[in-house]
Scaffold this motif. Structure first.
Motif, PDB file in Angstrom:
ATOM      1  N   MET A  60       0.839  -1.196   0.000  1.00  0.00           N
ATOM      2  CA  MET A  60       0.000   0.000   0.000  1.00  0.00           C
ATOM      3  C   MET A  60       0.876   1.249   0.000  1.00  0.00           C
ATOM      4  O   MET A  60       1.824   1.358   0.789  1.00  0.00           O
ATOM      5  CB  MET A  60      -0.916   0.005   1.235  1.00  0.00           C
ATOM      6  N   SER A  61       0.563   2.190  -0.889  1.00  0.00           N
ATOM      7  CA  SER A  61       1.322   3.429  -0.946  1.00  0.00           C
ATOM      8  C   SER A  61       0.913   4.348   0.199  1.00  0.00           C
ATOM      9  O   SER A  61      -0.120   4.164   0.848  1.00  0.00           O
ATOM     10  CB  SER A  61       1.083   4.142  -2.281  1.00  0.00           C
ATOM     11  N   SER A  62       1.761   5.384   0.437  1.00  0.00           N
ATOM     12  CA  SER A  62       1.450   6.355   1.488  1.00  0.00           C
ATOM     13  C   SER A  62       0.137   7.064   1.184  1.00  0.00           C
ATOM     14  O   SER A  62      -0.670   7.331   2.076  1.00  0.00           O
ATOM     15  CB  SER A  62       2.591   7.368   1.621  1.00  0.00           C
ATOM     16  N   ARG A  63      -0.067   7.367  -0.109  1.00  0.00           N
ATOM     17  CA  ARG A  63      -1.307   8.049  -0.506  1.00  0.00           C
ATOM     18  C   ARG A  63      -2.518   7.202  -0.166  1.00  0.00           C
ATOM     19  O   ARG A  63      -3.506   7.693   0.408  1.00  0.00           O
ATOM     20  CB  ARG A  63      -1.261   8.361  -2.005  1.00  0.00           C
ATOM     21  N   GLU A  64      -2.469   5.919  -0.533  1.00  0.00           N
ATOM     22  CA  GLU A  64      -3.593   5.032  -0.255  1.00  0.00           C
ATOM     23  C   GLU A  64      -3.827   4.887   1.237  1.00  0.00           C
ATOM     24  O   GLU A  64      -4.968   4.828   1.707  1.00  0.00           O
ATOM     25  CB  GLU A  64      -3.341   3.664  -0.897  1.00  0.00           C
ATOM     26  N   ASP A  65      -2.721   4.838   2.001  1.00  0.00           N
ATOM     27  CA  ASP A  65      -2.836   4.710   3.455  1.00  0.00           C
ATOM     28  C   ASP A  65      -3.526   5.935   4.058  1.00  0.00           C
ATOM     29  O   ASP A  65      -4.446   5.810   4.877  1.00  0.00           O
ATOM     30  CB  ASP A  65      -1.449   4.534   4.066  1.00  0.00           C
ATOM     31  N   ILE A  66      -3.085   7.135   3.638  1.00  0.00           N
ATOM     32  CA  ILE A  66      -3.663   8.370   4.184  1.00  0.00           C
ATOM     33  C   ILE A  66      -5.128   8.495   3.808  1.00  0.00           C
ATOM     34  O   ILE A  66      -5.984   8.779   4.661  1.00  0.00           O
ATOM     35  CB  ILE A  66      -2.860   9.591   3.689  1.00  0.00           C
ATOM     36  N   LEU A  67      -5.440   8.274   2.528  1.00  0.00           N
ATOM     37  CA  LEU A  67      -6.836   8.390   2.097  1.00  0.00           C
ATOM     38  C   LEU A  67      -7.706   7.314   2.750  1.00  0.00           C
ATOM     39  O   LEU A  67      -8.883   7.556   3.057  1.00  0.00           O
ATOM     40  CB  LEU A  67      -6.924   8.295   0.576  1.00  0.00           C
ATOM     41  N   GLY A  68      -7.130   6.161   2.975  1.00  0.00           N
ATOM     42  CA  GLY A  68      -7.872   5.104   3.658  1.00  0.00           C
ATOM     43  C   GLY A  68      -8.237   5.491   5.075  1.00  0.00           C
ATOM     44  O   GLY A  68      -9.347   5.216   5.555  1.00  0.00           O
ATOM     45  N   ARG A  69      -7.301   6.154   5.759  1.00  0.00           N
ATOM     46  CA  ARG A  69      -7.580   6.624   7.125  1.00  0.00           C
ATOM     47  C   ARG A  69      -8.674   7.692   7.124  1.00  0.00           C
ATOM     48  O   ARG A  69      -9.523   7.723   8.022  1.00  0.00           O
ATOM     49  CB  ARG A  69      -6.299   7.176   7.752  1.00  0.00           C
ATOM     50  N   VAL A  70      -8.631   8.570   6.114  1.00  0.00           N
ATOM     51  CA  VAL A  70      -9.663   9.602   6.009  1.00  0.00           C
ATOM     52  C   VAL A  70     -11.028   8.957   5.776  1.00  0.00           C
ATOM     53  O   VAL A  70     -12.038   9.328   6.404  1.00  0.00           O
ATOM     54  CB  VAL A  70      -9.333  10.603   4.878  1.00  0.00           C
ATOM     55  N   ARG A  71     -11.077   7.983   4.858  1.00  0.00           N
ATOM     56  CA  ARG A  71     -12.345   7.301   4.588  1.00  0.00           C
ATOM     57  C   ARG A  71     -12.875   6.616   5.854  1.00  0.00           C
ATOM     58  O   ARG A  71     -14.083   6.653   6.135  1.00  0.00           O
ATOM     59  CB  ARG A  71     -12.154   6.256   3.487  1.00  0.00           C
ATOM     60  N   ALA A  72     -11.968   5.979   6.600  1.00  0.00           N
ATOM     61  CA  ALA A  72     -12.388   5.300   7.823  1.00  0.00           C
ATOM     62  C   ALA A  72     -12.944   6.303   8.827  1.00  0.00           C
ATOM     63  O   ALA A  72     -13.958   6.047   9.497  1.00  0.00           O
ATOM     64  CB  ALA A  72     -11.213   4.528   8.419  1.00  0.00           C
ATOM     65  N   GLY A  73     -12.280   7.447   8.939  1.00  0.00           N
ATOM     66  CA  GLY A  73     -12.748   8.468   9.867  1.00  0.00           C
ATOM     67  C   GLY A  73     -14.109   9.019   9.496  1.00  0.00           C
ATOM     68  O   GLY A  73     -14.911   9.383  10.362  1.00  0.00           O
ATOM     69  N   LEU A  74     -14.378   9.091   8.195  1.00  0.00           N
ATOM     70  CA  LEU A  74     -15.678   9.582   7.705  1.00  0.00           C
ATOM     71  C   LEU A  74     -16.697   8.459   7.550  1.00  0.00           C
ATOM     72  O   LEU A  74     -17.830   8.714   7.140  1.00  0.00           O
ATOM     73  CB  LEU A  74     -15.489  10.281   6.349  1.00  0.00           C
ATOM     74  N   GLN A  75     -16.244   7.232   7.843  1.00  0.00           N
ATOM     75  CA  GLN A  75     -17.100   6.044   7.693  1.00  0.00           C
ATOM     76  C   GLN A  75     -17.600   5.903   6.264  1.00  0.00           C
ATOM     77  O   GLN A  75     -18.760   5.584   6.008  1.00  0.00           O
ATOM     78  CB  GLN A  75     -18.268   6.100   8.686  1.00  0.00           C
ATOM     79  N   ARG A  76     -16.687   6.143   5.320  1.00  0.00           N
ATOM     80  CA  ARG A  76     -17.008   5.999   3.895  1.00  0.00           C
ATOM     81  C   ARG A  76     -16.629   4.591   3.434  1.00  0.00           C
ATOM     82  O   ARG A  76     -15.577   4.046   3.814  1.00  0.00           O
ATOM     83  CB  ARG A  76     -16.237   7.025   3.067  1.00  0.00           C
ATOM     84  N   ASN A  77     -17.471   4.017   2.596  1.00  0.00           N
ATOM     85  CA  ASN A  77     -17.181   2.717   2.005  1.00  0.00           C
ATOM     86  C   ASN A  77     -17.846   2.656   0.644  1.00  0.00           C
ATOM     87  O   ASN A  77     -18.531   3.603   0.218  1.00  0.00           O
ATOM     88  CB  ASN A  77     -17.657   1.580   2.919  1.00  0.00           C
ATOM     89  N   ALA A  78     -17.666   1.563  -0.057  1.00  0.00           N
ATOM     90  CA  ALA A  78     -18.214   1.443  -1.406  1.00  0.00           C
ATOM     91  C   ALA A  78     -19.733   1.571  -1.413  1.00  0.00           C
ATOM     92  O   ALA A  78     -20.329   2.037  -2.387  1.00  0.00           O
ATOM     93  CB  ALA A  78     -17.808   0.094  -2.018  1.00  0.00           C
ATOM     94  N   GLY A  79     -20.362   1.221  -0.320  1.00  0.00           N
ATOM     95  CA  GLY A  79     -21.818   1.260  -0.283  1.00  0.00           C
ATOM     96  C   GLY A  79     -22.396   2.653  -0.114  1.00  0.00           C
ATOM     97  O   GLY A  79     -23.498   2.924  -0.591  1.00  0.00           O
ATOM     98  N   ASN A  80     -21.669   3.541   0.575  1.00  0.00           N
ATOM     99  CA  ASN A  80     -22.230   4.875   0.807  1.00  0.00           C
ATOM    100  C   ASN A  80     -21.439   5.992   0.129  1.00  0.00           C
ATOM    101  O   ASN A  80     -21.710   7.164   0.378  1.00  0.00           O
ATOM    102  CB  ASN A  80     -22.355   5.165   2.307  1.00  0.00           C
ATOM    103  N   ALA A  81     -20.480   5.639  -0.715  1.00  0.00           N
ATOM    104  CA  ALA A  81     -19.648   6.657  -1.376  1.00  0.00           C
ATOM    105  C   ALA A  81     -20.484   7.557  -2.271  1.00  0.00           C
ATOM    106  O   ALA A  81     -20.294   8.782  -2.285  1.00  0.00           O
ATOM    107  CB  ALA A  81     -18.539   5.988  -2.188  1.00  0.00           C
ATOM    108  N   ALA A  82     -21.440   6.980  -3.016  1.00  0.00           N
ATOM    109  CA  ALA A  82     -22.261   7.782  -3.917  1.00  0.00           C
ATOM    110  C   ALA A  82     -23.097   8.788  -3.139  1.00  0.00           C
ATOM    111  O   ALA A  82     -23.235   9.951  -3.537  1.00  0.00           O
ATOM    112  CB  ALA A  82     -23.156   6.877  -4.763  1.00  0.00           C
TER     113      ALA A  82
END
Length: 219
Positions: free
Chosen positions: A1-23
């Motif tokens: 996993m790249s640093s970019r993917e790691d950082i954005l993944g943490r942001v998504r987790a904090g916002l509780q974003r996933n494939a189901g609610n991204a739209a």
């Protein structure tokens, strides 16, 4: 996993974003942007000629120099005159988007590519310009690499008068409309790089070009 993917993944987790609610999340953000209330703005004459003149005045106040030409075909000759008058090299690097201009006919040797540390003159376009502050909006892409405006000591920017907008809010609105997905880098340039860190004395060229020249194309 790249640093970019790691950082954005943490942001998504904090916002509780996933494939189901991204739209749904995107719809919420789009609604917030479209329904926002803008703050106060200075009164401004927004006729095309008035915008051009305000942009020129504000740019010169930011220590840029300005030339105005009638058509885009006049740009190479105008840049050649400027470089000669300033005793600067007639060898330059330009963004690939400008490769079709007839540089050789104006006596210039121009390579269409990203800038390197040895390049002394960089020629760019701009996505648009802001009359309120005399600012260029630069959007990076393979055809418009950001380094051309940042690395050389002299930055020459081509500004189409039809792309001079009244306010910065208008610039962002245009980017969202025309680009859809925002680019990797958006840079706002208001004159040469400067600093006042030492004894509050302004020094140009501290972190980038210390000379910015604008060629405004009227047509």
């Amino acid at each position: 996993m790249s640093s970019r993917e790691d950082i954005l993944g943490r942001v998504r987790a904090g916002l509780q974003r996933n494939a189901g609610n991204a739209a749904v999340g995107r719809e919420v953000m789009a609604a917030a942007l479209s329904g926002r209330v803008q703050g106060p703005k200075p009164a401004m004459d927004t006729t095309p000629q008035a915008l051009l003149e305000r942009f020129r005045v504000k740019s010169e106040a930011q220590s840029s120099t300005v030339d105005i030409v009638a058509a885009v075909d006049d740009v190479p000759a105008a840049i050649a005159r400027y470089l000669t008058a300033m005793n600067l090299p007639t060898t330059a690097v330009a963004q690939p988007a400008l490769a079709t201009l007839d540089w050789a006919a104006a006596g210039l040797s121009v390579e269409a590519r990203g800038a390197r540390d040895a390049d002394m003159v960089g020629i760019t376009g701009c996505f648009c310009a802001v009359a309120e502050t005399g600012t260029l909006m630069m959007c990076s892409s393979p055809a418009t690499p950001a380094a051309v405006s940042l690395l050389p000591e002299t930055h020459i920017a081509i500004v189409h008068a039809t792309r001079i907008l009244p306010y910065m809010e208008d610039a962002w609105d245009l980017a969202r409309k025309e680009l859809g997905t925002l680019p990797r880098a958006v840079n706002f340039i208001s004159g040469p790089s400067r600093t006042g860190d030492i004894e509050q004395t302004i020094v140009l060229g501290a972190h980038g070009p210390y000379r910015v020249h604008l060629v405004i194309v009227e047509a």
